[in-house]
Design a protein around this motif. Structure first.
Motif, PDB file in Angstrom:
ATOM      1  N   ILE A 153     -15.419  31.701  16.708  1.00  0.00           N
ATOM      2  CA  ILE A 153     -16.591  31.341  16.521  1.00  0.00           C
ATOM      3  C   ILE A 153     -16.384  33.049  14.928  1.00  0.00           C
ATOM      4  N   GLU A 154     -16.602  33.194  16.319  1.00  0.00           N
ATOM      5  CA  GLU A 154     -16.721  34.854  15.511  1.00  0.00           C
ATOM      6  C   GLU A 154     -15.737  35.440  14.510  1.00  0.00           C
ATOM      7  N   LYS A 155     -14.863  35.043  15.076  1.00  0.00           N
ATOM      8  CA  LYS A 155     -13.471  34.816  14.181  1.00  0.00           C
ATOM      9  C   LYS A 155     -13.487  34.907  12.417  1.00  0.00           C
ATOM     10  N   ARG A 156     -14.501  33.027  12.477  1.00  0.00           N
ATOM     11  CA  ARG A 156     -14.804  32.478  10.513  1.00  0.00           C
ATOM     12  C   ARG A 156     -15.055  33.725  10.600  1.00  0.00           C
ATOM     13  N   LEU A 157     -16.378  34.257  10.913  1.00  0.00           N
ATOM     14  CA  LEU A 157     -16.894  35.196  10.576  1.00  0.00           C
ATOM     15  C   LEU A 157     -16.657  36.199  10.022  1.00  0.00           C
TER      16      LEU A 157
END
Length: 462
Positions: A372-376
């Motif tokens: 999820i952090e990679k999406r950000l």
């Protein structure tokens, strides 16, 4: 094979002291930001480092942030430092650059040495600006500079051009980083030296093998596990056990306990039983390739002494004769004879133990957090790599969406990140993603506390 592994082990031991200086370990409530390029943005080394702390130090809450942007040079980090890094309020900053700063287009051409000189000089100038930004942020108590993982010029890869001399330029940038670290009293870890040596060793038997991925640049998960190991080793964590205990079966006594507690020892009906409470959990070694990668963390630990140095959960039981079946909380974990049990069994290598399964649940939650952090991070990459140069930085309006749509097939970055951006452009979506990350972290720190386990060692009757 044993000879090769021994050579690699010695290689790591001998090379490491010249590749890093001791750096501070993380403290409770530290906010650690890993500032870097695509190797950081899309990579796993920082996630593996956090997973180690989640399992080995369950009472030590931390926040680790991915601060990488694909394609970044140090000049780009200067531009986004305040709006992307400082805003995260780091107390501990880990900074990596060099892969892109060393350049690409000037190699394999006459006079590439002058091109390399120019790249190093510019990186040095821009890094001077970044240093001033870091020093001006008084919340940052610790700074560590990372010497970039290598550009592998030696691996045999079909269809991938070799930029001869690029890694030598990276090494020059690393030397500059090391000098700055010494001058400033900052930490320094050089991934390049050890990874180059490891590549050289594995390529003796397989010329296509590398810890630097299928493009000579981006490590797969095996390379990221090596990087995590080198960082943790620099923090002085080699030799930090999960647990160690020695029980004498005859006198029913715990002869030695390290980082754990043994109670309620019984020896009856050909069965030794006792309660075992460790203060740490074993590190769960990731075996599943994701995001199109090939190498896994399990591949890496075959080449580095991570298990020997940082993942030892030793059960030693002496004064036993015969063959025995061992269970933990009713689950059979293996069968050994008395001689093997007296030498010690590393429970961290056994994936079916209840404590290892507990660690696996933590790993999968951490993987979800990382994803999820990679999406950000991909949203931020669109801002700084694409929209910034079109006067649309953080516009997130129809004009921005139209600009991205227009170059969806032609721009190398938009081609891959367009779909993510169509969601992330809405602040409510980004807030929801961040809330999910926060919830995952909260859950991890709820379930990462070791539990009391019942171990039984039952004699197998002939």
């Amino acid at each position: 094979m044993k000879k090769i592994l021994f050579i690699l082990y010695i290689c790591c031991i001998l090379l490491f002291p010249v590749s890093a200086q001791q750096i501070p370990s993380f403290k409770a409530n530290d906010r650690i930001v890993f500032l870097g390029n695509s190797i950081t943005e899309g990579g796993h080394y920082h996630s593996y480092i956090w997973l180690y702390y989640m399992t080995h130090f369950p009472e030590l809450p931390l926040r680790i942030y991915n601060g990488g942007i694909g394609g970044d040079c140090v000049s780009h980090m200067v531009f986004r430092f305040d709006s992307d890094i400082k805003i995260k309020k780091p107390t501990y900053l880990v900074c990596s650059f060099g892969m892109n700063d060393s350049g690409y287009d000037g190699y394999n051409k006459p006079g590439y040495d002058k091109y390399a000189d120019k790249q190093v000089e510019y990186a040095n100038t821009e890094f001077g600006k970044l240093q001033q930004q870091i020093l001006a942020d008084k919340k940052i108590k610790n700074v560590v500079l990372l010497g970039s993982s290598p550009y592998d010029e030696n691996v045999k890869l079909e269809g991938v051009e070799t930029l001869h001399g690029k890694n030598e330029t990276i090494k020059r940038i690393i030397e500059m980083q090391a000098e700055v670290a010494q001058k400033r009293g900052w930490g320094f870890v050089n991934f390049n030296t050890v990874m180059c040596e490891l590549n050289k060793e594995i390529q003796q038997s397989d010329s296509t093998a590398t810890f630097c991925g299928g493009d000579r640049i981006h490590p797969d998960k095996d390379g990221h596990m090596v990087m995590a190991y080198l960082f943790l080793k620099a923090q002085g964590l080699a030799g930090k056990e999960v647990a160690y205990f020695h029980i004498n079966a005859t006198n029913r006594k715990a002869m030695e306990e390290r980082n754990c507690r043994i109670t309620h020892i019984k020896n009856e009906n050909d069965t030794i039983s006792f309660s075992y409470l460790s203060r740490s959990l074993p590190f769960p070694v990731d075996t599943i390739p994701r995001w199109g990668t090939k190498g896994t963390a399990r591949d890496a630990v075959r080449q580095i002494p991570f298990m020997q140095e940082m993942n030892q959960e030793i059960m030693k039981v002496t004064d036993l004769h015969g063959n025995f079946r061992v269970t933990i909380d009713g689950t059979e974990i293996g069968r050994w004879d008395g001689n093997e049990l007296s030498k010690g069994i590393n429970l961290a290598e056994i994936t079916c133990t209840p404590q290892y399964q507990q660690s696996l649940s933590i790993m999968y939650l951490n993987e979800e957090r990382c994803a999820i952090e990679k999406r950000l991070r991909q949203y931020m990459a669109m801002q700084y790599v694409f929209f910034k140069h079109r006067g649309l930085l953080f516009a997130d309006n129809k004009a921005a969406l139209d600009a991205a749509k227009a170059e969806r097939e032609s721009h190398y970055l938009v081609k891959y990140l367009y779909t993510n951006y169509t969601q992330a452009m809405f602040p409510q979506i980004r807030e929801a993603w961040q809330a999910e990350i926060d919830q995952l972290i909260t859950q991890i720190y709820k379930i990462n506390k070791p539990l009391t386990r019942l171990i039984k060692i039952e004699r197998i009757k002939e």
